[in-house]
Design a protein around this motif. Structure first.
Motif, PDB file in Angstrom:
ATOM      1  N   LEU A  42      -3.607  -0.160 -18.874  1.00 46.40           N
ATOM      2  CA  LEU A  42      -2.316  -0.324 -18.205  1.00 46.40           C
ATOM      3  C   LEU A  42      -2.542  -0.539 -16.703  1.00 46.40           C
ATOM      4  CD1 LEU A  42      -0.195   2.463 -19.988  1.00 46.40           C
ATOM      5  CD2 LEU A  42      -0.109  -0.006 -20.378  1.00 46.40           C
ATOM      6  N   PRO A  43      -1.619  -1.223 -16.021  1.00 43.43           N
ATOM      7  CA  PRO A  43      -1.816  -1.554 -14.605  1.00 43.43           C
ATOM      8  C   PRO A  43      -1.551  -0.353 -13.690  1.00 43.43           C
ATOM      9  CG  PRO A  43       0.308  -2.384 -15.320  1.00 43.43           C
ATOM     10  CD  PRO A  43      -0.372  -1.838 -16.557  1.00 43.43           C
ATOM     11  N   TRP A  44      -2.479   0.597 -13.686  1.00 41.37           N
ATOM     12  CA  TRP A  44      -2.317   1.817 -12.897  1.00 41.37           C
ATOM     13  C   TRP A  44      -2.289   1.503 -11.405  1.00 41.37           C
ATOM     14  CZ3 TRP A  44      -1.112   6.141 -15.462  1.00 41.37           C
ATOM     15  CH2 TRP A  44      -1.394   6.187 -16.828  1.00 41.37           C
ATOM     16  N   LEU A  45      -1.394   2.173 -10.703  1.00 40.51           N
ATOM     17  CA  LEU A  45      -1.257   1.976  -9.261  1.00 40.51           C
ATOM     18  C   LEU A  45      -2.468   2.551  -8.539  1.00 40.51           C
ATOM     19  CD1 LEU A  45       0.629   1.142  -6.869  1.00 40.51           C
ATOM     20  CD2 LEU A  45       1.511   3.484  -6.930  1.00 40.51           C
ATOM     21  N   GLY A  46      -3.057   1.753  -7.671  1.00 36.26           N
ATOM     22  CA  GLY A  46      -4.192   2.220  -6.885  1.00 36.26           C
ATOM     23  C   GLY A  46      -3.737   2.677  -5.502  1.00 36.26           C
ATOM     24  N   SER A  47      -4.400   2.194  -4.470  1.00 34.34           N
ATOM     25  CA  SER A  47      -4.041   2.555  -3.095  1.00 34.34           C
ATOM     26  C   SER A  47      -2.619   2.101  -2.796  1.00 34.34           C
ATOM     27  CB  SER A  47      -5.021   1.902  -2.115  1.00 34.34           C
ATOM     28  OG  SER A  47      -6.355   2.277  -2.421  1.00 34.34           O
ATOM     29  N   HIS A  48      -1.849   2.967  -2.110  1.00 33.71           N
ATOM     30  CA  HIS A  48      -0.445   2.641  -1.893  1.00 33.71           C
ATOM     31  C   HIS A  48       0.099   3.387  -0.678  1.00 33.71           C
ATOM     32  CE1 HIS A  48      -0.581   6.210  -4.528  1.00 33.71           C
ATOM     33  NE2 HIS A  48       0.479   6.624  -3.838  1.00 33.71           N
ATOM     34  N   CYS A  49       1.270   2.938  -0.229  1.00 34.41           N
ATOM     35  CA  CYS A  49       1.972   3.593   0.873  1.00 34.41           C
ATOM     36  C   CYS A  49       2.293   5.030   0.493  1.00 34.41           C
ATOM     37  CB  CYS A  49       3.256   2.825   1.196  1.00 34.41           C
ATOM     38  SG  CYS A  49       4.350   3.651   2.386  1.00 34.41           S
ATOM     39  N   GLN A  50       2.053   5.956   1.406  1.00 32.18           N
ATOM     40  CA  GLN A  50       2.284   7.376   1.136  1.00 32.18           C
ATOM     41  C   GLN A  50       3.759   7.708   0.924  1.00 32.18           C
ATOM     42  OE1 GLN A  50      -0.737  10.035   3.492  1.00 32.18           O
ATOM     43  NE2 GLN A  50      -0.076   8.402   4.865  1.00 32.18           N
ATOM     44  N   THR A  51       4.630   6.826   1.406  1.00 31.05           N
ATOM     45  CA  THR A  51       6.065   7.086   1.286  1.00 31.05           C
ATOM     46  C   THR A  51       6.703   6.315   0.131  1.00 31.05           C
ATOM     47  OG1 THR A  51       6.213   7.494   3.663  1.00 31.05           O
ATOM     48  CG2 THR A  51       8.278   7.051   2.504  1.00 31.05           C
ATOM     49  N   CYS A  52       6.610   4.980   0.157  1.00 35.78           N
ATOM     50  CA  CYS A  52       7.341   4.160  -0.815  1.00 35.78           C
ATOM     51  C   CYS A  52       6.478   3.645  -1.956  1.00 35.78           C
ATOM     52  CB  CYS A  52       8.023   2.988  -0.117  1.00 35.78           C
ATOM     53  SG  CYS A  52       6.886   1.669   0.388  1.00 35.78           S
ATOM     54  N   ALA A  53       5.172   3.958  -1.949  1.00 33.69           N
ATOM     55  CA  ALA A  53       4.234   3.589  -3.020  1.00 33.69           C
ATOM     56  C   ALA A  53       3.958   2.089  -3.104  1.00 33.69           C
ATOM     57  CB  ALA A  53       4.709   4.111  -4.374  1.00 33.69           C
ATOM     58  N   LEU A  54       4.269   1.332  -2.066  1.00 37.48           N
ATOM     59  CA  LEU A  54       3.925  -0.089  -2.049  1.00 37.48           C
ATOM     60  C   LEU A  54       2.405  -0.233  -2.127  1.00 37.48           C
ATOM     61  CD1 LEU A  54       5.062  -3.043  -1.554  1.00 37.48           C
ATOM     62  CD2 LEU A  54       4.358  -2.684   0.833  1.00 37.48           C
ATOM     63  N   PRO A  55       1.882  -1.058  -3.035  1.00 35.44           N
ATOM     64  CA  PRO A  55       0.430  -1.246  -3.102  1.00 35.44           C
ATOM     65  C   PRO A  55      -0.146  -1.721  -1.772  1.00 35.44           C
ATOM     66  CG  PRO A  55       1.476  -2.154  -5.061  1.00 35.44           C
ATOM     67  CD  PRO A  55       2.587  -1.785  -4.114  1.00 35.44           C
TER      68      PRO A  55
END
Length: 244
Positions: A42-55
């Motif tokens: 599955l396309p697991w979220l990697g590094s992202h914004c600490q607030t809004c989770a933007l990749p």
């Protein structure tokens, strides 16, 4: 009239015997109907914004939009990027009433959130599903965010309160609009129920997909202005920035 389904039975059979993976039809070794290989892919979220989770390209960063205009919510907790096959599963759940796919995604999201609770994420007081416009609710027959919130409520042993948030304005579909148009589209679209208990509470909004975050921002601002102590956002998937 309530057109939200109140299905009390099992959406899929969840027994200790081997099930079939909903994605590849191979035997699933866990209690959920997904095999280990498909879950890993599955396309697991990697590094992202600490607030809004933007990749983002690295961990521990905050995106430019959150720096320039910090949202009223504290953070977004989301396991996946909106990509195949999660995007297809969400679409089939949301637009074709394929509830087993939604329940499967909610179960995995519940496991992800439980892991986050054990690490660094505080447990909220209550789950609040993002309300659906009345016209869309009548056409679809159910609010996918409310169904996700109910399943999460059971999995996480958290109360779900569906009547606190009200959508009082039927707006155009958000997916057809750019970021600025989404903000304009949501102006004065939401309100709180007259008897809503918000002050001093830690609340978690539940939705299926976070795109620009305009809906989450509008609802979190409404709740914080009413005295909420904190608002987080739980969703299945986060879209990447267009063009990335």
């Amino acid at each position: 009239m309530r057109c939200q389904p109140r299905y009390q039975g099992q959406v899929y059979i969840c027994l200790k015997n081997v099930q079939t993976c909903l994605l590849c039809d191979e035997p699933a070794t866990a209690e959920m109907p997904i095999c280990e290989g498909c879950e890993t892919d599955l396309p697991w979220l990697g590094s992202h914004c600490q607030t809004c989770a933007l990749p983002l390209p690295a961990n521990g960063l905050t995106c430019g939009e959150c720096l320039l205009e910090p949202p009223a919510f504290e953070q977004v907790a989301v396991p996946w990027v909106y990509g195949f096959p999660v995007d297809s599963l969400i679409t089939r759940f949301k637009h074709n009433a394929k509830w087993p796919f939604g329940h499967l995604l909610a179960d995995v999201l519940g496991q992800y959130l439980q892991h986050r609770f054990e690490e660094d994420l505080p447990r909220p007081d209550v789950l609040l599903p993002v309300p659906l416009a009345n016209k869309r609710l009548r056409r679809r027959g159910f609010n996918q965010a409310a169904m996700l919130a109910r399943w999460l409520s059971v999995a996480l042993d958290l109360p779900c309160e569906e009547q606190i948030l009200r959508r009082i304005k039927d707006t155009d579909a958000q997916q057809d609009l750019d970021a600025k148009a989404r903000k304009r589209n949501l102006r004065n679209a939401f309100t709180l129920a007259a008897d809503a208990q918000v002050k001093g509470r830690y609340l978690a909004l539940v939705d299926d997909v976070l795109t620009t975050g305009a809906t989450a921002r509008a609802l979190a601002r409404l709740l914080m202005d009413a005295g909420a102590a904190r608002v987080d956002v739980y969703c299945l998937a986060r879209t990447p920035k267009p063009g990335t």
